[in-house]
Write an enzyme that holds these catalytic residues in place. Structure first.
Site, PDB file in Angstrom:
ATOM      1  CE1 TYR A  14      12.052 -67.305 -38.176  1.00 20.81           C
ATOM      2  CE2 TYR A  14      10.318 -66.672 -39.713  1.00 20.81           C
ATOM      3  CZ  TYR A  14      11.636 -66.591 -39.284  1.00 20.81           C
ATOM      4  OH  TYR A  14      12.521 -65.790 -39.958  1.00 20.81           O
ATOM      5  CG  HIS A  19      11.618 -65.881 -30.552  1.00 19.20           C
ATOM      6  ND1 HIS A  19      11.696 -65.500 -29.224  1.00 19.20           N
ATOM      7  CD2 HIS A  19      11.968 -64.769 -31.260  1.00 19.20           C
ATOM      8  CE1 HIS A  19      12.089 -64.235 -29.145  1.00 19.20           C
ATOM      9  NE2 HIS A  19      12.245 -63.771 -30.356  1.00 19.20           N
ATOM     10  CG  ASN A  66      12.531 -57.668 -33.284  1.00 19.75           C
ATOM     11  OD1 ASN A  66      12.386 -58.602 -32.504  1.00 19.75           O
ATOM     12  ND2 ASN A  66      13.694 -57.385 -33.843  1.00 19.75           N
TER      13      ASN A  66
END
Length: 204
Positions: A14, A19, A66
């Protein structure tokens, strides 16, 4: 003591995704401040530094986006940090690449990391800095988890630098001052882009 949190997802897969803009801003800020190490504590990678006379914690939650609120609340509870001393840096699909916006409060606007923080803190009253990644015509999940292209980087990298500078201004001069300085820059940039677009349409 101030807390600056950049949101993202842990793991090398990632590292360069849209993001993870929050992580990228924290990394840039750490480089600018001469930091070379960080500790894994309170569900986050954290480092401490002085900016002016202020003690500051830089944090990158390792809970995945999240669940970002878990790390933020753990750090704030441990160090007894008030919500007015919290700055959260996130990506935002509703802002075009190359722009950012600072606000004193507000809703999560669909950003899951912000939503987690709001829910666990029990308040929307904290400063957030949104860094634009643009919204695709379709495939929002694929977009935010997609890698930043070389062409995008030419636009996004300077914004990451600006965001790191804005975070330092926030520490030294407060939310209203950083809003005045950097939101105005965004407005000027937007107006310039609109004028260029009109010029191009006239040329066509």
């Amino acid at each position: 003591m101030k807390l600056i949190v950049g949101l993202g997802n842990p793991g090398v897969e990632y590292a360069q995704t849209r993001h993870n803009i929050g992580f990228m801003v924290i990394n840039k800020l750490a480089v600018d401040l001469g930091l070379t190490s960080e500790k894994n504590q309170h569900k986050a990678l954290i480092s401490q530094v002085n900016i002016g006379t202020q003690k500051v914690i830089l944090a990158k939650p390792q809970t995945f986006m999240n669940l970002s609120g878990q790390a933020v609340v753990a750090i704030m509870n441990w160090y007894k940090i008030a919500t007015e001393d919290l700055l959260v840096i996130v990506d935002d699909m509703d802002l075009p690449p190359g722009t950012m916006r600072i606000r004193k409060n507000g809703s999560a606007g669909g950003q899951k990391g912000l939503q987690s923080i709001i829910e666990l803190l029990g308040t929307k009253e904290f400063t957030r800095m949104r860094v634009g990644i643009g919204r695709p015509e379709y495939g929002a999940v694929g977009h935010v988890l997609g890698k930043i292209s070389e062409e995008e980087a030419k636009i996004i990298d300077p914004t990451i630098q600006n965001a790191a500078e804005a975070a330092r201004v926030w520490v030294l001069e407060g939310t209203q001052m950083v809003m005045n300085k950097y939101n105005q820059k965004n407005k000027t940039k937007k107006n310039k882009a609109e004028l260029e677009s009109k010029d191009n349409s006239l040329a066509e």
